[in-house]
Design a protein around this motif. Sequence first.
Motif, short mmCIF file in Angstrom:
data_model
loop_
_atom_site.label_atom_id
_atom_site.label_comp_id
_atom_site.label_asym_id
_atom_site.label_seq_id
_atom_site.Cartn_x
_atom_site.Cartn_y
_atom_site.Cartn_z
N GLY A 22 -71.97 -28.29 10.62
CA GLY A 22 -71.06 -28.87 11.59
C GLY A 22 -69.86 -28.54 11.10
N PHE A 23 -69.50 -27.71 10.21
CA PHE A 23 -68.31 -27.56 9.59
C PHE A 23 -68.05 -26.58 8.73
N GLY A 24 -66.88 -25.83 8.40
CA GLY A 24 -66.96 -24.77 7.40
C GLY A 24 -66.52 -25.23 6.08
N LEU A 25 -67.61 -25.34 5.23
CA LEU A 25 -67.19 -25.96 3.89
C LEU A 25 -65.99 -25.17 3.34
N VAL A 26 -65.51 -24.05 3.70
CA VAL A 26 -64.50 -23.38 2.93
C VAL A 26 -62.91 -24.24 3.27
N TYR A 27 -63.21 -25.00 4.09
CA TYR A 27 -62.02 -26.03 4.21
C TYR A 27 -61.88 -27.44 3.54
N TYR A 28 -63.08 -27.38 2.67
CA TYR A 28 -63.38 -28.67 1.96
C TYR A 28 -63.41 -28.57 0.47
#
Length: 125
Positions: free
Chosen positions: A26-32
């Motif tokens: 549900g989201f790109g882990l690269v931003y977290y």
Amino acid sequence: QLQLVESGGGLVQPGGSLRLSCEASGFGLVYYAIGWFRQAPGKEREGVSCISNNGGSTYYADSVKGRFTISRDNAKNTVYLQMNSLKPEDTAIYFCAAQSGTTGCFRYSFEYPYWGQGTQVTVSS
């Protein structure tokens, strides 16, 4: 919808190893940034390790330093926690958590808005 799913827990003898995975959807882990926490029966949740969004910054609790290694594969949207030389006191439910950000990682549970459901790790002979 942001979701985190932990896997890889189980029963292992003292001195053994496990590798936990935290897969995001549900989201790109690269931003977290991602943190690993654990909670043993009757104890408060404690921070184990964390890693910045690009993997350039990591943190380990003193209790796991030298035994646990956190890593991430953003292409697979997955963060790993390699646990070696496991001790009975490592027994707990392990959770991963996510917080958006591109600088450093976060050591405390209150800093993370997104959590997985946890995976049980039991170290016993």
